[in-house]
Motif scaffolding. Structure first.
Motif: not given
Lengths: 677, 480
Positions: B19-26, B104-115
């Motif tokens: 979860a922390i990593m997801a926040m960091v990447l976001l 479609m390569d937005s930065e949200e996509y990987p973060v959403l998958i992490m979450l």
């Protein structure tokens, strides 16, 4: 030693069959050896491929060599028994063990086995040698020799068996080899048909044989010969429930087993496959369909003499079937024109003689005839093969005649064979091999009290003499009816084919008086020992001594009469046969068409079977099973699929509705079905 | 003693870290202007793999509870978490070029998958109805968003919306069921529910609550009749998203399903067994039959996954250790096969355009022998042809069902498997025997690696099956 005899042919068959054939050559090992040849003469190579053999010769020499070793070893064992050898049982390995059913792979070595070993291995070795010449132009020789050796192995497994299961293995093994060899030239449609016919007709007999084995196991609880023979008398007078009736146990068992023997030995009603089997190469006819395999039925009865001795009614059937076969086949042989078919019917007829001997309890005499017959019948077949070889493949005797000068040696040995088959000799003194054994059977049939069998056998002897001399005269004497072109090529066979003929001719001359002493003379009791059982009140051999003089001479008289008639018909006045046939047209056609058995069977069995097959195929399999099974189900599934796809409408409210319906259904299930804590 | 120690939060360390990593990447995506979507994607992949490693390394063996029993980390949870994380990481790795090509390569996509992965991990470790719901929603909300991530595309938007509406409905039913269970047992924690049921047995209130909970779970695993969203979402969502949907969330949902059934409701096995058998048979049969009529390969895979969930539920229906063991093995094989198949589907690109009709595969063997062979083997495996992996997956679940006396279920399962074989084999026939269609552009390296790894798994399963089965067996035992 006996293990070597049994397995040497198998080794030869496996090596020659797997590594000697074309298939292996194409893997590349031999390509280099023959590449040179192909390179130098590509066109020759091509034609060679179709018409000749271009592989290595070792598979043929290997199988032949192994068989010759086996034959020599067999004679050593046989002479051992002549000097009073000991019976033995050698268990090689356990084979089938299932509950109380135990069958080991084993060898039963006694006088009967020794005789069969000699017969099988001698004829097989000679046929192997003969085939080196006879088959030398065939392109798949290694396959042929592998089959021959495979057959020999199966036959040896049969005769050395110490239990019914191993015997059945050999029994089916020789059937398989026979099928393969009859259909050896598989591009010929008639050869394939003949092979299938042989297999199918034998199935009928094997059905009885198998039932017999089951019955023996049911009654005695074992399939091992020693156990069965020791307890054989226990079943006397008992009955067995079979096909809704209570039958005498031993009679039923023996008749079922005899049914197998009838199939394998081409006895009346199950004989139709044997003449057709002549589609196979001639050496095959000599080995399998004259000397060895077809005598397996006779061997079976002799081997099971402890059972048959206790079943007099079954033996009566054996006698009658044998006598009818001897008579029937001899009459058909009178009018056949194919040289091999004449000998084939002769074989069928002689097998009938042997069964008569078995039926009246003179087992030794029957086996003696088996022994001598192997020599002179193999000789006749191989001689016929030599004639066919000389005539470039012609088998019709109407297109022969006057061949004597071209094939002197073949003529000489064929005449020896004919002398032996017709039983030339002087009663009380001696004669050719067939004279000793065949005349003894005729005497035995009289002594055994079966006038019916005696009469038929004498008539058959007359016919035998007639058709044998007819064959000899039509082939070798008189003016030739052959094409000029064929005659120009007519030549005596090479030595490799003649040497086996010499050996067999020697056997056809001396095998009778040389071995008579042991097979049925004073030495017989000691020689056979426990191999053949005769009950204490079976006095057939002594009764044979005291038959009237006329009976003793009957066979010889018949033989002379047949010879005279044949001379009259085919030397003196060659127009007589046609005239006689014209006058007695129905009788002639009846004989020429083999008593119409093939037509009868076609009408009774083949056509109904085909009709039933078509009904089950079209109606049962096509309409019912395919219709309701694969085809029906796939049709139903595609219907369901169309509906299932329609359910997916794309509307969210339909989806939500489906979910709610699902929940409602499950809740209802529990509401109405109740909840079980 | 710090509050963390008091709560036993160390057991949830992997989830917290992810979860922390997801926040960091976001934050990086928002504030660091020099980034590319690729950095964030690989960062996400690295985080997920690292967390998977942490799950394996850190938790040791045995069962650890945290947050007063609301969070359970046992052998079963560890194995399923690793599978879910791997599924997410692999699909993320596969999707890079696809997303770049389709813009479609937005930065949200990987973060959403992490979450979503964090949600899945919570689901898998749920020890309480509350944590179950929290995990489920934490997983679902990112999924709704990424289903519609290609928001300029009507189909993708429609898929996201449908998924959201129906997902909300199922969540509502799940919550309703949870409240019924709480009302009739007085507990939300699994141990308490289990103890209460041991006293009272199956009462109508509890069973009704159970049915609603099952409804919510069945929606997540897309079992019939709660599957209707699956084909539309699978087809509408961009292919990498579909691949992700077919892989990780299925693992998490089926793990949660198993944990809830054999945990708190072990005392009323007889009741839930009937429902599971029903949805299992319905899924196998409907999935097999409906797949035959498809022409879009993603839709076909949707029905295929419905049928696969039906087979997996056969293991659960047995309600025994062997059954759960079979279920785990089945999901393991399903994951490997699905990832490989989607790698092949994402390689279906002709002149820069991604195609997804089954007929586009015609005659593939002439143009691309490797891809054709991989796909054919994967199809054979899914059809259950021995000695490929798919055969063993089915074997284990059917064996468990037979041992549990569920003969009818096993026989119907085999029949459905035969029907299902048709559409798998049809693809093989298409690939090898039909007139060749136009050439594909050639697979990217990531796709080829995944495809061949999957092939190696499917072909080699028979060799290394024993350690995997032992692993599954240990995991299954930890649940009981």
């Amino acid at each position: 030693m006996v293990q070597a005899i049994l397995f040497l042919p198998l080794i030869g068959a496996v090596i020659a069959g797997l590594f000697g054939t074309k298939a292996f050559k194409q893997l590349g090992t031999d390509d280099e050896v023959y590449a040179d040849h192909a390179h130098n003469a590509p066109s020759v190579e091509h034609s060679h491929d179709q018409h000749g053999y271009n592989g290595p010769p070792w598979p043929m020499y290997l199988t032949t060599g192994l068989l010759c070793i086996g034959a020599v070893l067999s004679w050593i064992i046989f002479f051992g028994f002549l000097q009073g050898g000991h019976d033995g049982e050698i268990e090689l390995l356990p084979w089938i063990t299932s509950g109380s059913l135990k069958a080991a792979w084993s060898i039963r070595l006694d006088a009967l086995t020794a005789v069969m070993l000699v017969v099988v291995n001698t004829v097989s070795a000679l046929v192997h040698v003969y085939s080196l010449g006879y088959m030398s132009h065939d392109e798949s020789q290694p396959r042929f020799f592998a089959y021959l050796s495979l057959f020999t192995f199966a036959m040896l497994a049969l005769v050395t068996a110490n239990n019914l299961i191993q015997m059945f293995f050999g029994w089916e093994g020789v059937g398989l080899a026979s099928y393969l060899l009859i259909g050896f030239w598989y591009t010929r449609e008639s050869a394939n048909a003949a092979a299938i016919k042989a297999f199918v007709v034998n199935r009928v007999g094997d059905f009885g044989f198998a039932l017999g084995i089951f019955g023996v196991f049911m009654v005695y609880g074992s399939v091992e010969f020693p156990v069965i023979f020791a307890h054989a008398p226990d079943a006397v007078g008992k009955t067995i429930h079979f096909l809704g009736h209570d039958w005498d146990t031993l009679t039923t068992l023996c008749l079922l087993l005899f049914m197998g023997a009838m199939g394998k030995s081409a006895q009346f009603l199950l004989h139709t496959w044997l003449p057709d089997a002549m589609e196979g190469p001639t050496p095959v006819s000599a080995l399998i369909h004259a000397a060895t395999m077809v005598t397996a039925g006779v061997f079976l009865v002799a081997r099971l003499s402890p059972l048959f001795e206790l079943a007099p009614h079954a033996r009566e059937v054996v006698t009658i079937v044998g006598a009818i076969t001897a008579f029937f086949a001899a009459t058909v042989g009178l009018v056949q024109n194919d040289i091999k078919r004449v000998i084939a019917y002769s074989t069928c007829s002689q097998l009938g003689y042997m069964f008569v001997a078995m039926g009246v309890g003179a087992y030794g005499v029957g086996i003696f005839h088996l022994f001598t017959h192997a020599f002179f019948k193999a000789l006749l077949f191989l001689g016929a093969g030599s004639v066919i070889h000389a005539m470039s493949g012609e088998q019709d005797m109407r297109k022969m005649g006057g061949l004597g000068p071209y094939v002197r040696i073949t003529q000489a040995v064929m005449l020896i064979g004919t002398f032996s088959l017709t039983g030339v000799g002087i009663p009380g003194i001696g004669g050719f091999a067939g004279f000793h054994s065949k005349d003894a059977i005729i005497e035995a049939s009289y002594a055994g009290g079966s006038t019916f069998a005696f009469a038929l056998l004498v008539i058959a002897a007359l016919c035998t003499s007639f058709y044998s001399w007819r064959l000899a005269f039509m082939t070798f004497s008189g003016p030739t009816r052959a094409d000029k072109e064929v005659l120009d090529h007519a030549h005596e066979s090479p030595p490799v084919m003649l040497v086996p003929l010499y050996v067999l001719a020697a056997g056809a001359i001396i095998a009778g008086f040389a071995f008579q002493h042991w097979f049925m003379g004073e030495g017989q009791a000691e020689f056979w020992g426990a191999a053949i059982y005769r009950s204490p009140d079976n006095h057939i051999l002594t009764q044979m001594e005291s038959v009237p003089l006329l009976v003793k001479w009957s066979a010889t008289i018949a033989m002379l009469a047949g010879l005279g008639l044949a001379w009259l018909f085919y030397i003196r006045d060659t127009s007589l046969p046609k005239a006689l046939a014209a006058v007695n047209q129905p009788a002639y056609q009846f004989l020429l068409n083999k008593w119409y058995f093939d037509e009868l069977y076609d009408f009774i069995f083949v056509r109904p079977a085909k009709w039933i097959g078509r009904v089950f195929w079209k109606g049962g399999d096509g309409a019912v099973i395919d219709g309701l099974g694969p085809d029906g189900v796939s049709a139903a599934i595609s219907g369901v699929t169309a509906q299932a796809v329609k359910l997916q409408t794309g509307y969210v409210y339909h989806y939500a509705f489906a979910m709610l319906i699902g929940v409602a259904a499950i809740i209802s299930w529990f509401s109405f079905g109740g909840i079980h804590p | 003693m710090s509050i963390f120690q008091q709560l036993g939060a160390a057991a949830a360390l992997p989830e917290i870290l992810l979860a922390i990593m997801a926040m960091v990447l976001l934050l990086e995506g928002v504030f660091v202007t020099a980034h590319t979507p690729n950095t964030i994607r690989w960062g996400a992949i690295a985080s997920m793999v690292a967390v998977a490693g942490l799950v394996i390394w850190k938790s040791g063996s045995g069962s650890v509870e945290a947050f007063g029993g609301a969070f359970v980390a046992d052998g079963f949870a560890r194995l399923m978490k690793v599978l879910a994380l791997l599924g997410g990481a692999v699909t993320l790795a596969m999707s890079g070029k696809y997303l770049a090509r389709t813009r479609m390569d937005s930065e949200e996509y990987p973060v959403l998958i992490m979450l979503a992965s964090v949600g899945m991990m919570v689901m898998i470790s749920a020890g309480d109805l509350i944590s179950l719901y929290v995990g489920l929603e934490l997983q679902s909300l990112p999924l709704y968003v990424i289903a519609a991530i290609n928001r300029d595309n009507a189909k993708s938007s429609e898929a996201g919306l449908k998924y959201f509406v129906l997902g909300a409905l199922s969540s509502g039913m799940l919550l309703y069921g949870a409240s019924l269970v709480y009302g009739f047992t007085g507990h939300t924690d699994f141990a308490g529910i289990s103890a209460a049921l041991a006293k009272t047995g199956a009462t109508p209130g509890v069973v009704f609550g159970l049915v609603f909970i099952i409804t919510g779970l069945a929606f997540k695993v897309s079992a019939v009749p709660f599957h209707m969203w699956t084909p539309d979402v699978y087809e509408g969502a961009p292919t990498p998203v579909t691949a992700f949907f077919a892989a990780a969330p299925k693992i998490a949902a089926i793990a949660l399903f198993a944990r809830v059934m054999v945990g708190p409701f072990a005392g009323v096995t007889h009741s839930w067994q009937q429902v599971v058998i029903f949805i299992s048979i319905a899924s196998m049969a409907f999935g097999a039959v409906a797949a035959i009529g498809q022409s879009n390969i993603k839709r076909l895979m949707a029905y295929s996954s419905i049928a696969n969930m039906g087979f997996a539920l056969v293991g659960l229906a047995a309600g025994t250790v062997e059954g759960v063991e079979g279920l785990i093995v089945y999901m393991l094989i399903y994951l490997a096969t699905t990832l490989g198949t989607f790698a092949c589907i994402m390689a279906m690109r002709r002149k820069g355009i991604y195609v997804e009709q089954i007929s586009d595969l015609a005659g593939l063997s002439r143009n691309d022998k490797g891809l054709a062979f991989v796909l054919a083997m994967l199809m054979f495996s899914m059809a259950g042809i021995p000695p490929l992996a798919g055969f063993f997956g089915k074997l284990f679940v059917f064996l468990a069902a037979v041992k549990a006396g569920l003969y009818v279920l096993a026989v119907l399962g085999v029949v459905a498997s035969v029907i299902g074989a048709y559409y798998y084999l049809r693809i093989v026939k298409l690939i090898y025997f039909d007139e060749a269609a136009e050439k594909f552009d050639g697979a990217d390296m990531e796709l080829a690696i995944v495809a061949y790894a999957s092939l190696a798994f499917v072909l080699g399963f028979i060799v290394f099956a024993q350690p995997l089965v032992n692993l599954a067996s240990a995991a299954a035992k930890s649940l009981f």
